[in-house]
Design a protein around this motif. Structure first.
Motif, PDB file in Angstrom:
ATOM      1  N   GLY A   1       0.834  -1.193   0.000  1.00  0.00           N
ATOM      2  CA  GLY A   1       0.000   0.000   0.000  1.00  0.00           C
ATOM      3  C   GLY A   1       0.867   1.239   0.000  1.00  0.00           C
ATOM      4  O   GLY A   1       2.103   1.168   0.052  1.00  0.00           O
ATOM      5  N   ASN A   2       0.224   2.406  -0.018  1.00  0.00           N
ATOM      6  CA  ASN A   2       0.944   3.671  -0.117  1.00  0.00           C
ATOM      7  C   ASN A   2       1.435   4.192   1.230  1.00  0.00           C
ATOM      8  O   ASN A   2       2.201   5.150   1.274  1.00  0.00           O
ATOM      9  N   GLU A   3       0.960   3.590   2.323  1.00  0.00           N
ATOM     10  CA  GLU A   3       1.398   3.967   3.657  1.00  0.00           C
ATOM     11  C   GLU A   3       1.662   2.700   4.463  1.00  0.00           C
ATOM     12  O   GLU A   3       1.055   1.654   4.217  1.00  0.00           O
ATOM     13  N   LYS A   4       2.543   2.815   5.446  1.00  0.00           N
ATOM     14  CA  LYS A   4       2.922   1.640   6.238  1.00  0.00           C
ATOM     15  C   LYS A   4       1.727   1.007   6.942  1.00  0.00           C
ATOM     16  O   LYS A   4       1.694  -0.202   7.160  1.00  0.00           O
ATOM     17  N   THR A   5       0.768   1.826   7.321  1.00  0.00           N
ATOM     18  CA  THR A   5      -0.387   1.319   8.069  1.00  0.00           C
ATOM     19  C   THR A   5      -1.574   0.993   7.165  1.00  0.00           C
ATOM     20  O   THR A   5      -2.662   0.701   7.662  1.00  0.00           O
ATOM     21  N   LYS A   6      -1.356   1.060   5.836  1.00  0.00           N
ATOM     22  CA  LYS A   6      -2.464   0.822   4.905  1.00  0.00           C
ATOM     23  C   LYS A   6      -2.047  -0.169   3.821  1.00  0.00           C
ATOM     24  O   LYS A   6      -2.061   0.143   2.629  1.00  0.00           O
ATOM     25  N   LEU A   7      -1.712  -1.365   4.247  1.00  0.00           N
ATOM     26  CA  LEU A   7      -1.301  -2.403   3.291  1.00  0.00           C
ATOM     27  C   LEU A   7      -2.517  -3.249   2.923  1.00  0.00           C
ATOM     28  O   LEU A   7      -2.657  -4.396   3.336  1.00  0.00           O
ATOM     29  N   TYR A   8      -3.404  -2.684   2.119  1.00  0.00           N
ATOM     30  CA  TYR A   8      -4.675  -3.341   1.823  1.00  0.00           C
ATOM     31  C   TYR A   8      -4.706  -4.027   0.465  1.00  0.00           C
ATOM     32  O   TYR A   8      -5.623  -4.790   0.186  1.00  0.00           O
ATOM     33  N   HIS A   9      -3.736  -3.748  -0.408  1.00  0.00           N
ATOM     34  CA  HIS A   9      -3.618  -4.531  -1.630  1.00  0.00           C
ATOM     35  C   HIS A   9      -2.957  -5.858  -1.296  1.00  0.00           C
ATOM     36  O   HIS A   9      -2.168  -5.951  -0.343  1.00  0.00           O
ATOM     37  N   SER A  10      -3.236  -6.881  -2.100  1.00  0.00           N
ATOM     38  CA  SER A  10      -2.610  -8.174  -1.802  1.00  0.00           C
ATOM     39  C   SER A  10      -2.474  -9.005  -3.070  1.00  0.00           C
ATOM     40  O   SER A  10      -3.267  -8.884  -4.009  1.00  0.00           O
ATOM     41  N   VAL A  11      -1.441  -9.840  -3.075  1.00  0.00           N
ATOM     42  CA  VAL A  11      -1.205 -10.819  -4.135  1.00  0.00           C
ATOM     43  C   VAL A  11      -0.865 -12.140  -3.457  1.00  0.00           C
ATOM     44  O   VAL A  11      -0.018 -12.178  -2.557  1.00  0.00           O
ATOM     45  N   MET A  12      -1.518 -13.228  -3.857  1.00  0.00           N
ATOM     46  CA  MET A  12      -1.264 -14.552  -3.280  1.00  0.00           C
ATOM     47  C   MET A  12      -0.422 -15.379  -4.243  1.00  0.00           C
ATOM     48  O   MET A  12      -0.711 -15.437  -5.439  1.00  0.00           O
ATOM     49  N   LEU A  13       0.631 -16.012  -3.716  1.00  0.00           N
ATOM     50  CA  LEU A  13       1.481 -16.880  -4.533  1.00  0.00           C
ATOM     51  C   LEU A  13       1.639 -18.225  -3.848  1.00  0.00           C
ATOM     52  O   LEU A  13       1.774 -18.300  -2.622  1.00  0.00           O
ATOM     53  N   TYR A  14       1.654 -19.288  -4.651  1.00  0.00           N
ATOM     54  CA  TYR A  14       1.925 -20.636  -4.156  1.00  0.00           C
ATOM     55  C   TYR A  14       3.302 -21.077  -4.651  1.00  0.00           C
ATOM     56  O   TYR A  14       3.595 -20.991  -5.848  1.00  0.00           O
ATOM     57  N   GLY A  15       4.150 -21.532  -3.732  1.00  0.00           N
ATOM     58  CA  GLY A  15       5.411 -22.170  -4.089  1.00  0.00           C
ATOM     59  C   GLY A  15       6.435 -21.267  -4.735  1.00  0.00           C
ATOM     60  O   GLY A  15       7.381 -21.757  -5.357  1.00  0.00           O
ATOM     61  N   LYS A  16       6.310 -19.960  -4.621  1.00  0.00           N
ATOM     62  CA  LYS A  16       7.283 -19.034  -5.202  1.00  0.00           C
ATOM     63  C   LYS A  16       7.741 -18.044  -4.140  1.00  0.00           C
ATOM     64  O   LYS A  16       7.031 -17.781  -3.169  1.00  0.00           O
ATOM     65  N   ASN A  17       8.935 -17.492  -4.334  1.00  0.00           N
ATOM     66  CA  ASN A  17       9.427 -16.466  -3.415  1.00  0.00           C
ATOM     67  C   ASN A  17       9.864 -15.202  -4.154  1.00  0.00           C
ATOM     68  O   ASN A  17      10.669 -14.423  -3.641  1.00  0.00           O
ATOM     69  N   THR A  18       9.303 -15.005  -5.346  1.00  0.00           N
ATOM     70  CA  THR A  18       9.556 -13.791  -6.123  1.00  0.00           C
ATOM     71  C   THR A  18       8.261 -13.330  -6.760  1.00  0.00           C
ATOM     72  O   THR A  18       7.496 -14.135  -7.299  1.00  0.00           O
ATOM     73  N   LEU A  19       8.006 -12.033  -6.709  1.00  0.00           N
ATOM     74  CA  LEU A  19       6.816 -11.467  -7.321  1.00  0.00           C
ATOM     75  C   LEU A  19       7.220 -10.276  -8.190  1.00  0.00           C
ATOM     76  O   LEU A  19       7.835  -9.327  -7.709  1.00  0.00           O
ATOM     77  N   ASP A  20       6.870 -10.336  -9.463  1.00  0.00           N
ATOM     78  CA  ASP A  20       6.988  -9.181 -10.347  1.00  0.00           C
ATOM     79  C   ASP A  20       5.663  -8.448 -10.338  1.00  0.00           C
ATOM     80  O   ASP A  20       4.620  -9.002 -10.699  1.00  0.00           O
ATOM     81  N   LEU A  21       5.696  -7.191  -9.929  1.00  0.00           N
ATOM     82  CA  LEU A  21       4.477  -6.401  -9.751  1.00  0.00           C
ATOM     83  C   LEU A  21       4.486  -5.246 -10.750  1.00  0.00           C
ATOM     84  O   LEU A  21       5.214  -4.270 -10.574  1.00  0.00           O
ATOM     85  N   PRO A  22       3.682  -5.348 -11.822  1.00  0.00           N
ATOM     86  CA  PRO A  22       3.785  -4.362 -12.893  1.00  0.00           C
ATOM     87  C   PRO A  22       2.809  -3.199 -12.817  1.00  0.00           C
ATOM     88  O   PRO A  22       2.958  -2.218 -13.535  1.00  0.00           O
ATOM     89  N   GLY A  23       1.786  -3.259 -11.975  1.00  0.00           N
ATOM     90  CA  GLY A  23       0.677  -2.319 -12.072  1.00  0.00           C
ATOM     91  C   GLY A  23       0.688  -1.189 -11.073  1.00  0.00           C
ATOM     92  O   GLY A  23      -0.370  -0.745 -10.618  1.00  0.00           O
ATOM     93  N   LEU A  24       1.875  -0.678 -10.723  1.00  0.00           N
ATOM     94  CA  LEU A  24       1.961   0.389  -9.724  1.00  0.00           C
ATOM     95  C   LEU A  24       1.712   1.758 -10.362  1.00  0.00           C
ATOM     96  O   LEU A  24       1.717   1.913 -11.579  1.00  0.00           O
ATOM     97  N   ASN A  25       1.513   2.746  -9.513  1.00  0.00           N
ATOM     98  CA  ASN A  25       1.349   4.121  -9.970  1.00  0.00           C
ATOM     99  C   ASN A  25       2.695   4.835  -9.942  1.00  0.00           C
ATOM    100  O   ASN A  25       3.449   4.732  -8.971  1.00  0.00           O
ATOM    101  N   LYS A  26       2.986   5.530 -10.994  1.00  0.00           N
ATOM    102  CA  LYS A  26       4.292   6.166 -11.161  1.00  0.00           C
ATOM    103  C   LYS A  26       4.569   7.180 -10.053  1.00  0.00           C
ATOM    104  O   LYS A  26       3.712   8.007  -9.732  1.00  0.00           O
TER     105      LYS A  26
END
Length: 566
Positions: free
Chosen positions: A521-546
């Motif tokens: 999220g955009n603030e430390k206390t507002k981590l409300y976005h989430s992505v779930m992964l099975y069996g991986k320890n790397t995430l490529d996250l392409p959809g952020l705001n510039k």
């Protein structure tokens, strides 16, 4: 089709959904995708769809409308749904919208200069034409303000903007003035709007599916991007002090986002209040294998924080969640039942397999792949070994319709099956008997009356609507008898300096973890976005705001529980 056959199909649908409502009473929970009678399309190859949903409370009941559904649904509790076939509404069109004005329900669907329909009793299929829109549009959204004024939003294009205009309730909802441009495309700044499965096609996506809410004097204009067929399909939001703007982009967009898990997508939806004052977001989820419009519906809790930001919680969004009957604080209170997934990648055997559809595809947590038996004959089966004696609370059976040749309007035989459980693989106990089922559903969610202890679970076919017996997800929920994984401690984030819309998150694998949920999220206390992964320890996250800051946390989970990260 003859009139007699149509009448027979409608009668079967009504009787079946009545049984569905009775059978599901008192479960108290649901599991996305919602367990509805998704209708087959008119196209080939055969596929089911419902999308672009609108949830609407009218005279104490919830009404659910969705594209191409042949009708709509109603419910007292958002748990037990009854299907209402319709011949008086344009239910073959896309993207419906509904609003109550002066105790009358008004309906518009997406098709050029569409007609406006009205009803004072939508429990009955007796809608009438009220007027016709004077503008041509797609993806309509009606909104009545607190002062009684009515506004109309629309747009569905890879180039054209989201538009808005006021309607006059005193002149049969005729337009007032000229349409205004409200939301333009901006994928180079807002990465989630970029077209493609990974937001990587270098062009504008489809901005569409507008929706409006008013909260604490602010107007929240929501819209979907980049395309309904993509896993990254989500809903963003602009905010204004006025219903027709000017609007300011909310940097936590997309506020509704579910790019991973068993089934993906959380776009083109509507945000609404339940009877107790809680906000929810019902949205479109994608399968999009046989056709880009092969879609389902998902329901998620929503809240506005103290700063007026809109958040949709999709974490564990395709695991069992509770339906509530009181006012809750969704910012602090979770609807997650705590029932973990026991079935992921566990050993499976089957009566037969069709080439390209191995038994392991029934529990790989991917709705876009499925196991298929060699036939649809009674007696085809799939058996799973949970590898330890586990506590089973619920099962979701996701049918894949492989080989079906059915079309919209045809009578559909329901899936009929049974599920048995065993502690040793030799002596079995029947735990779900659906061999006499008359309900046409493809994501059958079963909460056991009492939890059971078992290691082996077996599903056996009795009847399919058409084609072969096939499962995209045989999902078993409950608790294992071991320990939750260790906490993830070492996390690194590398944001692309040349394109800050993209980042890579890596972490040291946690011993005992089945998967991870990456919160951000955009603030430390507002981590409300989430992505779930099975069996991986790397995430490529392409959809952020510039040029917008982000903060991250990685939680580890397995069938025994969840361990929060730092």
């Amino acid at each position: 089709m003859t009139k007699l056959l149509w009448a027979l199909a409608f009668t079967i649908a009504i009787l079946a959904t009545a049984q569905q409502a009775t059978a599901q009473q008192a479960t108290g929970s649901f599991c996305n995708p919602l367990n509805l009678n998704y209708r087959f399309s008119y196209d080939s190859p055969a596929y089911r769809e419902a999308a672009d949903p609108v949830m609407h409370i009218y005279k104490g009941k919830y009404f659910l409308y969705a594209s191409k559904s042949g009708g709509y649904w109603y419910s007292d509790d958002m748990l037990n749904w009854v299907y209402r076939p319709s011949t008086t509404l344009p239910v073959e069109d896309y993207a419906p919208t509904v609003e109550t004005i002066h105790d009358t329900a008004f309906f518009i669907a997406s098709k050029g200069k569409m007609k406006i329909y009205y009803s004072t009793n939508p429990l009955e299929d007796n809608w009438k034409v009220y007027n016709s829109l004077s503008i041509s549009m797609t993806d309509p959204a009606l909104f009545k303000d607190d002062d009684g004024r009515v506004y109309f939003y629309y747009g569905c294009s890879s180039k054209d903007p989201i538009m808005g205009i006021e309607l006059d309730p005193k002149r049969r909802l005729d337009t007032i003035g000229s349409p205004l441009v409200l939301i333009q495309h901006n994928f180079k700044k807002y990465g989630w709007e970029e077209h493609g499965e990974l937001n990587n096609n270098g062009k504008d996506g489809w901005n569409e599916g507008s929706w409006m809410n008013k909260h604490n004097g602010k107007y929240y204009l929501q819209y979907a991007a980049p395309g309904t067929e993509f896993k990254v399909y989500g809903d963003g939001v602009y905010v204004s002090d006025k219903p027709l703007g000017p609007f300011t982009y909310m940097p936590n967009s997309p506020f509704s986002y579910k790019p991973s898990g068993f089934i993906n997508g959380a776009g083109h939806g509507c945000t609404f209040k339940d009877k107790y004052g809680n906000y929810w977001h019902i949205a479109t989820m994608a399968i999009s294998v046989r056709h880009m419009f092969e879609r389902r519906l998902g329901l998620f809790p929503v809240f506005f924080d103290a700063d007026g930001q809109l958040h949709c919680n999709t974490a564990f969004g395709d695991y069992p969640m509770q339906i509530v009957n009181r006012k809750m604080n969704f910012e602090k209170e979770s609807l997650f039942t705590g029932w973990m997934l026991l079935s992921y990648n566990k050993p499976v055997t089957a009566s037969s397999e069709m080439p390209g559809h191995a038994a392991t595809m029934a529990n790989d947590e991917e709705a876009r792949s499925w196991w298929c038996a060699a036939s649809g004959n009674s007696g085809e089966w799939l058996q799973m070994d949970l590898q330890q004696l586990s506590t089973i609370r619920a099962i979701q059976v996701n049918f894949a319709d492989e080989g079906a040749r059915l079309k919209a309007g045809m009578p559909v035989k329901p899936y009929q099956y049974s599920i048995a459980a065993s502690s040793d693989g030799k002596q079995w106990k029947l735990i779900a008997d659906k061999t006499a089922n008359t309900v046409d559903v493809t994501h059958d969610y079963i909460v056991l009356p009492q939890s059971i202890k078992a290691r082996f679970v077996k599903i056996t076919n009795h009847q399919v609507p058409d084609g072969a017996f096939s499962l995209s997800g045989f999902r078993i929920f409950g608790k294992g008898n071991g320990k939750a994984p260790q906490a993830v401690k070492e996390v690194s984030v590398q944001r692309d300096a040349s394109d800050t819309r993209r980042a890579t998150i890596q972490w040291k694998p946690s011993p005992g973890a089945t998967g991870y949920v990456i919160y951000f999220g955009n603030e430390k206390t507002k981590l409300y976005h989430s992505v779930m992964l099975y069996g991986k320890n790397t995430l490529d996250l392409p959809g952020l705001n510039k040029d917008v800051p982000y903060f991250f946390r990685v939680d580890a989970f397995n069938e025994n529980g969840i361990t929060k990260g730092n």
